[in-house]
Scaffold this motif. Structure first.
Motif, PDB file in Angstrom:
ATOM      1  N   ASP A   1      18.893  34.634  42.653  1.00  0.00           N
ATOM      2  CA  ASP A   1      17.673  33.517  43.502  1.00  0.00           C
ATOM      3  C   ASP A   1      17.850  33.262  44.700  1.00  0.00           C
ATOM      4  OD1 ASP A   1      18.070  32.269  40.179  1.00  0.00           O
ATOM      5  OD2 ASP A   1      20.433  31.994  40.458  1.00  0.00           O
TER       6      ASP A   1
ATOM      7  N   THR B   1      13.519  33.004  41.173  1.00  0.00           N
ATOM      8  CA  THR B   1      14.727  33.910  39.813  1.00  0.00           C
ATOM      9  C   THR B   1      14.444  35.144  39.369  1.00  0.00           C
ATOM     10  OG1 THR B   1      15.679  31.962  39.558  1.00  0.00           O
ATOM     11  CG2 THR B   1      16.225  33.621  38.315  1.00  0.00           C
TER      12      THR B   1
ATOM     13  N   VAL C   1       4.542  24.842  31.968  1.00  0.00           N
ATOM     14  CA  VAL C   1       6.218  25.678  31.702  1.00  0.00           C
ATOM     15  C   VAL C   1       5.512  27.325  32.636  1.00  0.00           C
ATOM     16  CG1 VAL C   1       5.521  26.160  28.835  1.00  0.00           C
ATOM     17  CG2 VAL C   1       7.919  25.457  29.717  1.00  0.00           C
ATOM     18  N   TYR C   2       6.952  27.950  32.832  1.00  0.00           N
ATOM     19  CA  TYR C   2       7.240  29.120  32.625  1.00  0.00           C
ATOM     20  C   TYR C   2       8.226  29.714  31.567  1.00  0.00           C
ATOM     21  CZ  TYR C   2       8.140  33.495  34.918  1.00  0.00           C
ATOM     22  OH  TYR C   2       9.645  34.713  35.025  1.00  0.00           O
ATOM     23  N   ALA C   3       7.651  30.665  31.370  1.00  0.00           N
ATOM     24  CA  ALA C   3       8.851  31.360  30.434  1.00  0.00           C
ATOM     25  C   ALA C   3       9.033  32.682  31.059  1.00  0.00           C
ATOM     26  CB  ALA C   3       8.262  31.464  29.094  1.00  0.00           C
TER      27      ALA C   3
ATOM     28  N   ILE D   1       7.547  23.416  35.306  1.00  0.00           N
ATOM     29  CA  ILE D   1       6.772  23.282  36.277  1.00  0.00           C
ATOM     30  C   ILE D   1       5.959  22.138  37.015  1.00  0.00           C
ATOM     31  CG2 ILE D   1       6.711  25.779  36.523  1.00  0.00           C
ATOM     32  CD1 ILE D   1       3.683  26.200  35.676  1.00  0.00           C
TER      33      ILE D   1
ATOM     34  N   TYR E   1      14.484  32.891  30.155  1.00  0.00           N
ATOM     35  CA  TYR E   1      14.696  31.712  30.942  1.00  0.00           C
ATOM     36  C   TYR E   1      13.030  31.049  30.974  1.00  0.00           C
ATOM     37  CZ  TYR E   1      14.238  30.213  35.990  1.00  0.00           C
ATOM     38  OH  TYR E   1      14.370  29.253  37.463  1.00  0.00           O
ATOM     39  N   VAL E   2      13.358  29.745  30.877  1.00  0.00           N
ATOM     40  CA  VAL E   2      13.032  28.636  30.797  1.00  0.00           C
ATOM     41  C   VAL E   2      12.608  27.706  31.652  1.00  0.00           C
ATOM     42  CG1 VAL E   2      10.856  27.133  29.288  1.00  0.00           C
ATOM     43  CG2 VAL E   2      12.219  29.144  27.966  1.00  0.00           C
ATOM     44  N   MET E   3      11.392  26.897  32.691  1.00  0.00           N
ATOM     45  CA  MET E   3      11.463  26.223  33.813  1.00  0.00           C
ATOM     46  C   MET E   3       9.894  25.357  33.360  1.00  0.00           C
ATOM     47  SD  MET E   3      12.996  24.876  36.541  1.00  0.00           S
ATOM     48  CE  MET E   3      14.065  26.717  36.733  1.00  0.00           C
TER      49      MET E   3
ATOM     50  N   PRO F   1       9.506  24.879  40.386  1.00  0.00           N
ATOM     51  CA  PRO F   1      10.111  25.575  41.737  1.00  0.00           C
ATOM     52  C   PRO F   1       9.747  26.546  42.418  1.00  0.00           C
ATOM     53  CG  PRO F   1      10.608  25.756  39.505  1.00  0.00           C
ATOM     54  CD  PRO F   1       9.615  25.642  39.312  1.00  0.00           C
ATOM     55  N   SER F   2       8.550  27.387  42.711  1.00  0.00           N
ATOM     56  CA  SER F   2       8.361  28.657  42.871  1.00  0.00           C
ATOM     57  C   SER F   2       7.813  28.462  44.638  1.00  0.00           C
ATOM     58  CB  SER F   2       7.465  29.225  42.431  1.00  0.00           C
ATOM     59  OG  SER F   2       5.774  28.469  42.024  1.00  0.00           O
TER      60      SER F   2
END
Length: 167
Positions: free
Chosen positions: A149, A135, A80-82, A94, A90-92, A112-113
């Motif tokens: 984005d 983002t 997870v990335y935050a 990964i 923003y929490v995503m 998504p990077s």
């Protein structure tokens, strides 16, 4: 340290958005050699025209990434990335892979990077596709920000002049 510089302009308006990031990571190899965990803290300053000590341009984020090595040529990644973007937390999730499909084809990255597909034509020439995404938000005024984005798909070719010199 990672630095970003975007410039937007039209006939009547021009401005630059600058970002400066300083990541700090800790990597732990577990007793079970198939597992590895990376924990990162990321300090960012995203603002207009130049990074400033303005407290309203600071962002703080983090990454937790686990890697599981199924085989010597295949590793799965998840985590997870935050980040405290100016539009809110923003929490995503990964997901990633490091896969040496064969001697000529490699697939690696964390979505998504970024994701890369690399094909080795021979020892000296490598080519492939790279996806880069992200983002970010940039503080304009105390209550105003821009969200960017950015998604790119690129073709690349590398010519290895020596094992450590690439054109």
């Amino acid at each position: 340290v990672d630095k970003h510089n975007y410039q937007f302009k039209n006939d009547s308006y021009s401005t630059r958005y600058l970002g400066l990031a300083a990541p700090l990571f800790f990597v732990h190899q577990w007793n079970n050699a198939k597992w590895k965990t990376s924990v990162g803290f990321i300090f960012r300053n995203n603002s207009i025209d130049e990074p400033s000590p303005n407290k309203n341009s600071f962002q703080y984020g983090g990454v937790l990434l686990n890697t599981y090595g199924k085989k010597g040529n295949l590793k799965f990644k998840f985590g997870v990335y935050a980040n405290t973007e100016f539009f809110g937390l923003y929490v995503m999730p990964i997901l990633g892979i490091d896969w040496r499909v064969n001697k000529k084809l490699n697939v690696f990255g964390v979505l998504p990077s970024s994701m890369t597909v690399e094909y080795k034509i021979n020892h000296a020439i490598h080519t492939g596709l790279v996806f880069k995404g992200g983002t970010a938000s940039y503080r304009v005024e105390d209550e105003f920000f821009y969200r960017l984005d950015d998604n790119n798909l690129k073709i690349f070719a590398d010519a290895y002049l020596t094992d450590h010199v690439v054109f």
